[in-house]
Scaffold this motif. Sequence first.
Motif, PDB file in Angstrom:
ATOM      1  N   ALA A 189      16.190   0.585   1.452  1.00 27.76           N
ATOM      2  CA  ALA A 189      15.358  -0.397   2.129  1.00 27.76           C
ATOM      3  C   ALA A 189      16.031  -0.783   3.442  1.00 27.76           C
ATOM      4  N   LYS A 190      15.307  -0.695   4.527  1.00 21.36           N
ATOM      5  CA  LYS A 190      15.898  -0.931   5.852  1.00 21.36           C
ATOM      6  C   LYS A 190      16.114  -2.407   6.174  1.00 21.36           C
ATOM      7  N   ASP A 191      15.362  -3.271   5.521  1.00 22.58           N
ATOM      8  CA  ASP A 191      15.521  -4.702   5.747  1.00 22.58           C
ATOM      9  C   ASP A 191      15.027  -5.432   4.508  1.00 22.58           C
ATOM     10  N   GLU A 192      15.091  -6.764   4.520  1.00 26.75           N
ATOM     11  CA  GLU A 192      14.738  -7.501   3.312  1.00 26.75           C
ATOM     12  C   GLU A 192      13.235  -7.467   3.021  1.00 26.75           C
ATOM     13  N   ILE A 193      12.415  -7.175   4.022  1.00 31.57           N
ATOM     14  CA  ILE A 193      10.974  -7.037   3.779  1.00 31.57           C
ATOM     15  C   ILE A 193      10.713  -5.803   2.923  1.00 31.57           C
ATOM     16  N   GLU A 194      11.360  -4.687   3.265  1.00 28.94           N
ATOM     17  CA  GLU A 194      11.222  -3.479   2.458  1.00 28.94           C
ATOM     18  C   GLU A 194      11.833  -3.682   1.074  1.00 28.94           C
TER      19      GLU A 194
ATOM     20  N   ARG B   2      20.828 -12.778  -4.732  1.00 30.87           N
ATOM     21  CA  ARG B   2      19.838 -13.438  -3.876  1.00 30.87           C
ATOM     22  C   ARG B   2      19.974 -14.951  -4.001  1.00 30.87           C
ATOM     23  N   GLU B   3      19.300 -15.674  -3.118  1.00 21.62           N
ATOM     24  CA  GLU B   3      19.161 -17.113  -3.281  1.00 21.62           C
ATOM     25  C   GLU B   3      17.992 -17.349  -4.226  1.00 21.62           C
TER      26      GLU B   3
ATOM     27  N   LYS C 135      16.884 -14.124   5.231  1.00 16.81           N
ATOM     28  CA  LYS C 135      16.307 -15.372   4.746  1.00 16.81           C
ATOM     29  C   LYS C 135      16.403 -15.517   3.232  1.00 16.81           C
ATOM     30  N   LYS C 136      16.345 -14.389   2.526  1.00 21.14           N
ATOM     31  CA  LYS C 136      16.362 -14.438   1.068  1.00 21.14           C
ATOM     32  C   LYS C 136      17.754 -14.188   0.492  1.00 21.14           C
ATOM     33  N   ARG C 137      18.744 -13.890   1.356  1.00 23.15           N
ATOM     34  CA  ARG C 137      20.154 -13.725   0.968  1.00 23.15           C
ATOM     35  C   ARG C 137      20.392 -12.546   0.028  1.00 23.15           C
TER      36      ARG C 137
END
Length: 251
Positions: A29-34, A225-226, A202-204
């Motif tokens: 996953a390239k970022d937290e959205i993915e 994660r948070e 944002k979600k850690r």
Amino acid sequence: MSNKNTNSLFNQVFTTTDHKELFHQLFNAKDEIELQSVIEANLETFDNANWKPLGANKSNYGIVKNQQSNPIAALIEKTTNSIDAILTMKCLEMGIDPKSEKAPKSMEEAIDLFYPKNNWDLREFRKSQAEEIQIMADGKGPRTQKKQYPTSVIIYDNGEGQPPEEFESTFLSLLRGNKNNVHFVQGKYNMGGSGAIVFCGKKRYQLIASKRYDNTGDFGFTLIREHPKTEDDHTKETWFEYFRKENHFIP
């Protein structure tokens, strides 16, 4: 900033019960959205019941939040832990208990013992040692004036490693003092590495994967994660938690 390790690419997200495949999806996953899309595609696996508070303490928010004041210091702490892991592995390879009287009493002693007659000025030697700890940036593309892509940070070390059954007493512990009796490493309380979590998007999200250096035991991984607070949560603050399914970390 987020943390992860290298492997083949997956181009789509789909529900899976294959643990190796699931790890690859999370890692790639390239970022937290993915990464969030991987979780949402596997909600049965990532059920809220499979998340445990970091350090077995729901009051861990202040402990983690007060580690480092900026992401550079947090990254340095991660690298410091990697150096500790490599020196510990060298000690174990020599058949020495890192906590015993036979172990080096300082980092200088450890370097002299574990790297005898090595010339750190030689380019080839420095190159081979540099490969033991690697920091890589990953993401969807370079930053430009018009577009700012989030960056994931991959931190790799070829150190002692931990089997899945030891994750909770090492990577996922807080204030345990695991390194207090190991005099040649820099870390002490097994918590400084958690400081990077607050800089992980944002979600850690922070992905951790490891296997013991001598190939004994399984490869395991977990995700930090948070905790996303719900109406059922009665605490004032949220906390940080890690993924663990069916009483074991997925090998």
